[in-house]
Design a protein around this motif. Structure first.
Motif: not given
Length: 221
Positions: A59-75, A152-163
């Motif tokens: 799970y960790v390997g797949f999630i960290r190895g693929t872009p967030l945008l692609v994961q959102l599109f899959i969902w 740092n993770e939460f702040i990055a998540l706020i910025k990534n939410s723009s996707l």
């Protein structure tokens, strides 16, 4: 160059609503990410539990190895091919939460492993079950060490939410783009959006630093 911020003033209600949606999505993703991250982080502590360890590692390997945008599109766009149609807001929260969970799991695992192993051994020698020792002794000490990287993770998540705007969710970016489509004042609107994200991330940082100070004052450091 002439600046005209009148579209921003006229559309402040839409921007405020978009900022609220951004906060809602981010908070939901943070909660899910922390729950998933804690479970996966604990699952990766013991390689002897091969099935759990392998599943968590994959799970960790797949999630960290693929872009967030692609994961959102899959969902949002991929699951309907299997007859699963989920609301855009739900896809945004779950997609971001699962993405964050992989990074949170590494924070959890690293913080727990940084605690002196002698403390666990001492607790076990006193007859304390592993789960109780982990809950009462190890995790409380590890919690304060998790806060800076979690921040740092939460702040990055706020910025990534723009996707999530690409999933037709009426978040801050989506509402800003609607204003741009009618006013054609892209620079001014994007500056306003950037300022709002700046405020959100800095408020989050302040809240986390306050939590860290309270935990340290409580003697958990």
């Amino acid at each position: 160059m002439d600046f005209d911020f009148s579209p921003v003033w006229q559309g402040w209600r839409e921007l405020a609503h978009g900022a609220l949606v951004t906060v809602e999505i981010t908070v939901g993703a943070i909660i899910l990410g922390c729950l998933v991250g804690l479970a996966v982080g604990l699952g990766r502590l013991d390689p002897k539990r091969r099935l759990v360890y392998a599943a968590c590692t994959a799970y960790v390997g797949f999630i960290r190895g693929t872009p967030l945008l692609v994961q959102l599109f899959i969902w949002f766009f991929g699951l309907p091919h299997f007859g699963i149609n989920l609301p855009a807001f739900f896809c945004g929260v779950v997609g971001m939460g699962m993405y964050s969970g992989a990074y949170v799991s590494e924070i959890v695992r690293g913080a727990i492993q940084s605690i002196d192993r002698g403390q666990m051994e001492a607790a076990r020698s006193l007859g304390m079950p592993y789960r109780v020792a982990m809950r009462e002794i190890v995790i409380p000490q590890a919690a304060i060490r998790m806060i800076p990287p979690l921040g740092n993770e939460f702040i990055a998540l706020i910025k990534n939410s723009s996707l999530v705007s690409l999933l037709t969710i009426a978040d801050l970016m989506h509402e800003g783009q609607k204003i741009i489509s009618t006013s054609y004042r892209s620079l001014e609107v994007y500056l306003a959006i950037a300022l709002i994200y700046f405020v959100l991330t800095n408020l989050t940082g302040l809240a986390l630093r306050g939590a860290e100070r309270r935990l340290a004052a409580g003697g958990l450091a």
